[in-house]
Design a protein around this motif. Structure first.
Motif, PDB file in Angstrom:
ATOM      1  N   LEU A  22       0.826  -1.198   0.000  1.00  0.00           N
ATOM      2  CA  LEU A  22       0.000   0.000   0.000  1.00  0.00           C
ATOM      3  C   LEU A  22       0.864   1.253   0.000  1.00  0.00           C
ATOM      4  CD1 LEU A  22      -2.513   1.753   0.450  1.00  0.00           C
ATOM      5  CD2 LEU A  22      -2.468   1.076   2.855  1.00  0.00           C
ATOM      6  N   LEU A  23       1.880   1.286   0.843  1.00  0.00           N
ATOM      7  CA  LEU A  23       2.763   2.448   0.905  1.00  0.00           C
ATOM      8  C   LEU A  23       3.488   2.643  -0.424  1.00  0.00           C
ATOM      9  CD1 LEU A  23       4.027   4.711   2.600  1.00  0.00           C
ATOM     10  CD2 LEU A  23       5.754   3.062   3.362  1.00  0.00           C
ATOM     11  N   PHE A  24       3.939   1.557  -1.028  1.00  0.00           N
ATOM     12  CA  PHE A  24       4.631   1.631  -2.312  1.00  0.00           C
ATOM     13  C   PHE A  24       3.724   2.245  -3.378  1.00  0.00           C
ATOM     14  CE2 PHE A  24       5.669  -0.420  -6.409  1.00  0.00           C
ATOM     15  CZ  PHE A  24       6.955   0.064  -6.585  1.00  0.00           C
ATOM     16  N   ALA A  25       2.458   1.810  -3.432  1.00  0.00           N
ATOM     17  CA  ALA A  25       1.526   2.345  -4.432  1.00  0.00           C
ATOM     18  C   ALA A  25       1.290   3.834  -4.226  1.00  0.00           C
ATOM     19  CB  ALA A  25       0.195   1.584  -4.358  1.00  0.00           C
ATOM     20  N   ALA A  26       1.107   4.237  -2.964  1.00  0.00           N
ATOM     21  CA  ALA A  26       0.839   5.650  -2.671  1.00  0.00           C
ATOM     22  C   ALA A  26       2.038   6.516  -3.011  1.00  0.00           C
ATOM     23  CB  ALA A  26       0.461   5.808  -1.198  1.00  0.00           C
ATOM     24  N   VAL A  27       3.233   6.055  -2.659  1.00  0.00           N
ATOM     25  CA  VAL A  27       4.452   6.834  -2.917  1.00  0.00           C
ATOM     26  C   VAL A  27       4.714   6.961  -4.413  1.00  0.00           C
ATOM     27  CG1 VAL A  27       6.966   6.754  -2.730  1.00  0.00           C
ATOM     28  CG2 VAL A  27       5.563   6.390  -0.701  1.00  0.00           C
ATOM     29  N   LEU A  28       4.591   5.862  -5.140  1.00  0.00           N
ATOM     30  CA  LEU A  28       4.888   5.887  -6.570  1.00  0.00           C
ATOM     31  C   LEU A  28       3.888   6.759  -7.321  1.00  0.00           C
ATOM     32  CD1 LEU A  28       6.799   4.793  -8.704  1.00  0.00           C
ATOM     33  CD2 LEU A  28       5.279   2.811  -8.981  1.00  0.00           C
ATOM     34  N   ALA A  29       2.618   6.717  -6.932  1.00  0.00           N
ATOM     35  CA  ALA A  29       1.599   7.524  -7.606  1.00  0.00           C
ATOM     36  C   ALA A  29       1.835   9.008  -7.364  1.00  0.00           C
ATOM     37  CB  ALA A  29       0.210   7.119  -7.119  1.00  0.00           C
ATOM     38  N   SER A  30       2.038   9.381  -6.099  1.00  0.00           N
ATOM     39  CA  SER A  30       2.290  10.792  -5.818  1.00  0.00           C
ATOM     40  C   SER A  30       3.601  11.243  -6.462  1.00  0.00           C
ATOM     41  CB  SER A  30       2.322  11.041  -4.312  1.00  0.00           C
ATOM     42  OG  SER A  30       3.359  10.313  -3.686  1.00  0.00           O
ATOM     43  N   GLY A  31       4.575  10.338  -6.561  1.00  0.00           N
ATOM     44  CA  GLY A  31       5.833  10.663  -7.218  1.00  0.00           C
ATOM     45  C   GLY A  31       5.643  11.041  -8.677  1.00  0.00           C
ATOM     46  N   MET A  32       4.694  10.366  -9.366  1.00  0.00           N
ATOM     47  CA  MET A  32       4.423  10.727 -10.760  1.00  0.00           C
ATOM     48  C   MET A  32       3.934  12.171 -10.867  1.00  0.00           C
ATOM     49  SD  MET A  32       2.713   7.409 -12.625  1.00  0.00           S
ATOM     50  CE  MET A  32       1.153   7.562 -11.763  1.00  0.00           C
ATOM     51  N   VAL A  33       3.049  12.566  -9.944  1.00  0.00           N
ATOM     52  CA  VAL A  33       2.509  13.928  -9.977  1.00  0.00           C
ATOM     53  C   VAL A  33       3.593  14.944  -9.674  1.00  0.00           C
ATOM     54  CG1 VAL A  33       0.821  15.489  -8.941  1.00  0.00           C
ATOM     55  CG2 VAL A  33       0.214  13.106  -9.343  1.00  0.00           C
ATOM     56  N   PHE A  34       4.401  14.680  -8.641  1.00  0.00           N
ATOM     57  CA  PHE A  34       5.468  15.610  -8.285  1.00  0.00           C
ATOM     58  C   PHE A  34       6.497  15.712  -9.407  1.00  0.00           C
ATOM     59  CE2 PHE A  34       4.626  14.413  -3.610  1.00  0.00           C
ATOM     60  CZ  PHE A  34       3.602  15.346  -3.540  1.00  0.00           C
ATOM     61  N   LEU A  35       6.798  14.576 -10.045  1.00  0.00           N
ATOM     62  CA  LEU A  35       7.770  14.587 -11.137  1.00  0.00           C
ATOM     63  C   LEU A  35       7.275  15.458 -12.285  1.00  0.00           C
ATOM     64  CD1 LEU A  35       9.780  11.564 -12.444  1.00  0.00           C
ATOM     65  CD2 LEU A  35       8.624  13.035 -14.074  1.00  0.00           C
ATOM     66  N   ASP A  36       5.995  15.310 -12.663  1.00  0.00           N
ATOM     67  CA  ASP A  36       5.482  16.087 -13.784  1.00  0.00           C
ATOM     68  C   ASP A  36       5.256  17.544 -13.424  1.00  0.00           C
ATOM     69  OD1 ASP A  36       5.467  13.647 -15.133  1.00  0.00           O
ATOM     70  OD2 ASP A  36       3.692  14.210 -16.269  1.00  0.00           O
ATOM     71  N   THR A  37       5.286  17.867 -12.124  1.00  0.00           N
ATOM     72  CA  THR A  37       5.219  19.262 -11.707  1.00  0.00           C
ATOM     73  C   THR A  37       6.550  19.955 -11.938  1.00  0.00           C
ATOM     74  OG1 THR A  37       3.574  18.721 -10.010  1.00  0.00           O
ATOM     75  CG2 THR A  37       4.735  20.809  -9.765  1.00  0.00           C
ATOM     76  N   THR A  38       7.655  19.249 -11.751  1.00  0.00           N
ATOM     77  CA  THR A  38       8.978  19.869 -11.794  1.00  0.00           C
ATOM     78  C   THR A  38       9.711  19.664 -13.112  1.00  0.00           C
ATOM     79  OG1 THR A  38       9.958  17.880 -10.783  1.00  0.00           O
ATOM     80  CG2 THR A  38       9.253  19.643  -9.297  1.00  0.00           C
ATOM     81  N   VAL A  39       9.538  18.498 -13.737  1.00  0.00           N
ATOM     82  CA  VAL A  39      10.403  18.154 -14.855  1.00  0.00           C
ATOM     83  C   VAL A  39      10.039  18.903 -16.127  1.00  0.00           C
ATOM     84  CG1 VAL A  39       9.042  16.200 -15.723  1.00  0.00           C
ATOM     85  CG2 VAL A  39      11.531  16.192 -15.956  1.00  0.00           C
ATOM     86  N   VAL A  40       8.795  19.355 -16.247  1.00  0.00           N
ATOM     87  CA  VAL A  40       8.392  20.014 -17.494  1.00  0.00           C
ATOM     88  C   VAL A  40       9.160  21.314 -17.705  1.00  0.00           C
ATOM     89  CG1 VAL A  40       6.457  21.179 -18.641  1.00  0.00           C
ATOM     90  CG2 VAL A  40       6.139  18.926 -17.636  1.00  0.00           C
ATOM     91  N   ASN A  41       9.516  22.021 -16.636  1.00  0.00           N
ATOM     92  CA  ASN A  41      10.305  23.243 -16.801  1.00  0.00           C
ATOM     93  C   ASN A  41      11.615  22.967 -17.527  1.00  0.00           C
ATOM     94  OD1 ASN A  41       8.658  25.233 -15.581  1.00  0.00           O
ATOM     95  ND2 ASN A  41       9.194  24.471 -13.564  1.00  0.00           N
ATOM     96  N   VAL A  42      12.238  21.833 -17.211  1.00  0.00           N
ATOM     97  CA  VAL A  42      13.494  21.476 -17.876  1.00  0.00           C
ATOM     98  C   VAL A  42      13.272  21.221 -19.366  1.00  0.00           C
ATOM     99  CG1 VAL A  42      15.371  19.779 -17.933  1.00  0.00           C
ATOM    100  CG2 VAL A  42      14.415  20.512 -15.739  1.00  0.00           C
ATOM    101  N   ALA A  43      12.100  20.725 -19.719  1.00  0.00           N
ATOM    102  CA  ALA A  43      11.827  20.352 -21.108  1.00  0.00           C
ATOM    103  C   ALA A  43      11.327  21.511 -21.961  1.00  0.00           C
ATOM    104  CB  ALA A  43      10.782  19.229 -21.138  1.00  0.00           C
ATOM    105  N   LEU A  44      11.031  22.657 -21.364  1.00  0.00           N
ATOM    106  CA  LEU A  44      10.368  23.727 -22.110  1.00  0.00           C
ATOM    107  C   LEU A  44      11.099  24.152 -23.387  1.00  0.00           C
ATOM    108  CD1 LEU A  44       9.022  25.998 -19.221  1.00  0.00           C
ATOM    109  CD2 LEU A  44       7.703  24.534 -20.750  1.00  0.00           C
ATOM    110  N   PRO A  45      12.421  24.373 -23.363  1.00  0.00           N
ATOM    111  CA  PRO A  45      13.077  24.759 -24.620  1.00  0.00           C
ATOM    112  C   PRO A  45      12.924  23.705 -25.712  1.00  0.00           C
ATOM    113  CG  PRO A  45      14.503  25.235 -22.751  1.00  0.00           C
ATOM    114  CD  PRO A  45      13.373  24.396 -22.227  1.00  0.00           C
ATOM    115  N   HIS A  46      12.983  22.432 -25.331  1.00  0.00           N
ATOM    116  CA  HIS A  46      12.850  21.348 -26.316  1.00  0.00           C
ATOM    117  C   HIS A  46      11.413  21.252 -26.830  1.00  0.00           C
ATOM    118  CE1 HIS A  46      16.889  19.635 -25.407  1.00  0.00           C
ATOM    119  NE2 HIS A  46      16.652  20.236 -24.240  1.00  0.00           N
ATOM    120  N   ILE A  47      10.447  21.432 -25.948  1.00  0.00           N
ATOM    121  CA  ILE A  47       9.052  21.446 -26.383  1.00  0.00           C
ATOM    122  C   ILE A  47       8.811  22.607 -27.341  1.00  0.00           C
ATOM    123  CG2 ILE A  47       6.679  21.843 -25.576  1.00  0.00           C
ATOM    124  CD1 ILE A  47       7.433  20.327 -23.013  1.00  0.00           C
TER     125      ILE A  47
END
Length: 504
Positions: A22-47
């Motif tokens: 249960l903890l693994f599922a919760a952590v991995l799911a929230s990690g996807m949201v946090f990752l897509d909150t931060t990583v898109v800024n790095v990709a902006l010039p390429h996008i």
């Protein structure tokens, strides 16, 4: 299928296989949201290059996601309370992943923006659900450790997100920062179906929630475990979203020089203001049945803390947007090196937030919340000097380190103060609103700063024009941080908890 696991007669223990799953599922799911909150800024010039996007397209790529995430996170918690926390969590995971695929295969910037709006809705469903599952499922003796583990691992995912994203962008394509969510989601769904019990709110007793969250550069506390089960206020959620969207649209389009934009911007702004006023009036009329009970704002401290949150996180949002583009298009950094530049900041937040929280508990929140933004402003001003062929260690790391050190003094004391400023029964909705306030600050900053510094069209691809806009934007970000410091110095004090059930 979503109901295949019955609600257990005994709470889940952390040491058991089901607890770890249960903890693994919760952590991995929230990690996807946090990752897509931060990583898109790095990709902006390429996008921007890949989809031939102008500045407004990049703004909407960031803001479309944050806007729906901020607007619907409280509603996501309420849906979980009413219809089943695991059910809504899984719907959120599937929705988020489907939208991620649409992002990854986007053929133009309009397609990508629409998919980012949808992705934010999915994030708003699964984010409160990930913590709700922990709060509702674990034995009380294990709940604190489980929430602590969730916070810690979520912080790790936030820290590693820009590095992973930078590597994917350089090695493959910007599209893989979205497509990587597919295998992660398959694992989350499998783990949740096998180990996460279903639960629902049974009445007012479920309204006191976890009210805690992970510290990261993407936001403050994540909405607590639903905690608002009886407040199913879809009209309020839609009005709030329309208000924020209208104002955001007006700010972004005002920077465009086309005749259509000059007409649409004031109309959208007026619609946004009217919707925001209607939201406030609706919530006041509904009283304690509202999604956001007006009673919360009888606490002047709670109100000031959320204004402070908007100001400080507006600086963070504008800083992150401009820095990532500037490092690549002016300083010539790769995407991976740009992601690495975020590591001192996120590492300090991950390691230092617990100590900052302990310090605030001893001396009160005023000093950390006042000093932190001043230190962060110093880091922002140091980074104004980044130019072509800048040195990573001499020109970037010192400023990012100071900025991260300042934020470390802010995040945990701010979260703790927000929760302590309200009664226990409102802890979840207070946490969720503060999370929404932090994201709203970022949305508004990304919308407003390019307008304020004169960056529009394809100017972000021109190093000289971008460098001038960046220097001006950093001054605005530093100014916002100083405003936050002044708010803390004059209006924030040690919270005094009201007795449970007391009237404010």
């Amino acid at each position: 299928m979503l109901n295949s696991v019955p609600q257990p007669s005994t709470p889940v223990r952390l040491a058991s296989a089901s607890g770890r799953g249960l903890l693994f599922a919760a952590v991995l799911a929230s990690g996807m949201v946090f990752l897509d909150t931060t990583v898109v800024n790095v990709a902006l010039p390429h996008i921007g290059r890949g989809l031939d996007a102008n500045v407004s397209g990049l703004q909407w790529t960031v803001d479309g996601y944050l806007l729906t995430l901020a607007a619907f996170v409280l509603l996501g918690g309420a849906l979980g309370d009413r219809y089943g926390r695991r059910r809504i969590f899984l719907i959120g995971v599937v929705w988020f992943t489907s939208a991620s695929v649409l992002c990854g295969v986007a053929q133009n910037i309009e397609w990508l923006i629409a998919a980012r709006f949808l992705q934010g809705v999915g994030g708003a469903l699964l984010t409160p659900g990930s913590l709700a599952l922990i709060q509702a499922s674990f034995h009380p003796d294990d709940r604190g450790r489980a929430i602590g583990a969730w916070s810690g691992f979520s912080g790790v995912s936030t820290a590693l997100g820009p590095l992973l994203g930078g590597w994917l962008i350089d090695a493959l394509s910007w599209r893989w920062i979205f497509l990587i969510n597919v295998p992660l989601a398959v694992v989350v769904v499998f783990a949740a179906l096998h180990w996460a019990p279903e639960s629902r709110a049974t009445g007012a007793t479920d309204q006191a929630g976890a009210g805690t969250g992970g510290a990261g550069i993407g936001g403050t506390a994540v909405a607590g475990a639903g905690n608002i089960g009886t407040r199913f206020d879809i009209t309020g959620a839609l009005l709030g979203a329309l208000g924020l969207a209208g104002i955001t649209f007006a700010l972004i389009e005002a920077a465009q020089r086309s005749g259509t934009a000059s007409i649409l911007a004031p109309v959208a702004g007026a619609v946004g203001v009217v919707a925001a006023i209607a939201f406030v009036l609706l919530e006041r009329r509904k009283g304690n049945a509202a999604m956001l009970p007006p009673k919360l704002f009888r606490s002047r401290l709670f109100s000031v803390l959320n204004i402070y949150t908007v100001v400080v996180y507006a600086s963070l949002g504008g800083f992150s947007f401009f820095l990532s583009v500037h490092l690549q298009n002016v300083a010539g950094f790769s995407a991976l090196k740009t992601g690495l530049a975020n590591l001192p900041m996120t590492g300090l937040l991950l390691l230092g937030s617990p100590r900052a929280g302990a310090l605030a508990a001893r001396i009160g929140p005023r000093l950390p919340l006042a000093v932190g933004p001043v230190i962060a402003a110093g880091g922002v001003l140091l980074l104004r000097g980044i130019g072509p062929h800048a040195s990573f260690w001499a020109d970037v790391v010192p400023g990012v380190f100071l900025f991260g050190l300042g934020l470390t003094l802010v995040v945990a004391p701010l979260t703790t103060s927000v929760l302590a400023a309200v009664e226990d029964q409102f802890a979840g909705v207070a946490s969720g609103f503060n999370n929404a306030a932090s994201r709203a600050g970022g949305v508004l900053a990304v919308a407003a700063l390019p307008l304020l510094v004169g960056l529009s069209g394809a100017a972000y691809r021109m190093p000289a024009e971008l460098a001038q806009a960046f220097r001006s934007a950093m001054l605005w970000c530093a100014g916002l941080l100083i405003v936050g410091a002044l708010l803390a110095a004059f209006f924030i004090h040690r919270p005094e908890r009201a007795p449970q059930g007391a009237q404010r």
